[in-house]
Design a protein around this motif. Structure first.
Motif, PDB file in Angstrom:
ATOM      1  N   PHE A 174       0.695  -1.395  -0.048  1.00 58.31           N
ATOM      2  CA  PHE A 174       0.045   0.019  -0.007  1.00 58.31           C
ATOM      3  C   PHE A 174       0.631   1.095  -0.079  1.00 58.31           C
ATOM      4  CE2 PHE A 174      -2.529  -3.450   1.788  1.00 58.31           C
ATOM      5  CZ  PHE A 174      -3.480  -3.556   0.798  1.00 58.31           C
ATOM      6  N   HIS A 226      -1.590   9.540   0.091  1.00 58.26           N
ATOM      7  CA  HIS A 226      -1.896   9.383  -1.413  1.00 58.26           C
ATOM      8  C   HIS A 226      -2.706  10.461  -2.024  1.00 58.26           C
ATOM      9  CE1 HIS A 226      -0.238   5.362  -1.225  1.00 58.26           C
ATOM     10  NE2 HIS A 226      -1.002   4.602  -0.330  1.00 58.26           N
ATOM     11  N   PHE A 228      -6.806   5.917  -5.122  1.00 60.32           N
ATOM     12  CA  PHE A 228      -7.009   4.715  -4.121  1.00 60.32           C
ATOM     13  C   PHE A 228      -8.502   4.433  -4.347  1.00 60.32           C
ATOM     14  CE2 PHE A 228      -6.671   1.923  -0.662  1.00 60.32           C
ATOM     15  CZ  PHE A 228      -5.455   1.550  -0.631  1.00 60.32           C
ATOM     16  N   ASP A 266     -10.213   7.639   0.444  1.00 57.56           N
ATOM     17  CA  ASP A 266     -10.533   6.346   0.056  1.00 57.56           C
ATOM     18  C   ASP A 266     -11.926   6.370  -0.866  1.00 57.56           C
ATOM     19  OD1 ASP A 266     -10.565   3.576  -0.149  1.00 57.56           O
ATOM     20  OD2 ASP A 266     -10.435   3.490   2.122  1.00 57.56           O
TER      21      ASP A 266
END
Length: 175
Positions: free
Chosen positions: A13, A63, A70, A99
């Motif tokens: 990840f 991220h 993601f 997310d």
């Protein structure tokens, strides 16, 4: 076949450059020790401060800040299982952190011919096919880089994402 697990699995990840995508197809997943109490609280209608998810939320924010996507599609059945309802409650905190989680009705997923396997696709190059036992415990991930296999999973990813919808829309639509 070698399965990646433990710290090597966790490193997946943080080892991608552009994108990570997951297809989640199971009705439940074995709870890690830090999820048992939050699930109990959820089912009892008690508040949850989500401290146990802090690392994940931080990872999602990192991220997003670095332009990495993601995305996940969760295939779910009706009526929603306790685990699905719990994961939706957690998603309401995970989504704002970056997310991107969309939902797809299981009947629609079957109609589309999506696989019943769970997997991650990293940077459109590495497939991490998840292996779980009959009690839904993650045994590890088989890393596959075969171009034809990866291409098939890219097609399934695109099909799933095209038909899946964001959480709140999914819940209110009765999909």
């Amino acid at each position: 076949m070698r399965l990646v697990s433990g710290d090597d699995f966790v490193r997946l990840f943080s080892s991608f450059d552009v994108s990570a995508f997951r297809l989640e197809t199971r009705e439940r997943y074995h709870l890690a020790k830090d999820e048992e109490e939050p699930l109990r609280r959820f089912l009892a209608g008690e508040p949850d401060d989500m401290v146990w998810m802090r690392e994940w939320f931080d990872l999602m924010r990192s991220h997003a800040a670095h332009g990495r996507s993601f995305r996940r599609v969760r295939v779910v059945s009706h009526p929603f299982s306790d685990y699905t309802r719990f994961s939706m409650a957690v998603a309401r905190h995970s989504i704002p952190a970056g997310d991107q989680i969309h939902y797809l009705d299981r009947v629609e997923a079957e109609r589309l011919g999506l696989p019943r396997s769970d997997w991650w696709l990293f940077d459109d190059e590495r497939l991490a096919l998840l292996h779980l036992d009959t009690d839904d415990v993650l045994l590890g991930a088989e890393i596959i880089t075969d171009p034809a296999t990866v291409e098939q999973h890219r097609k399934w990813r695109d099909l799933a994402w095209e038909h899946a919808i964001p959480l709140e829309e999914f819940v209110t639509s009765g999909a």
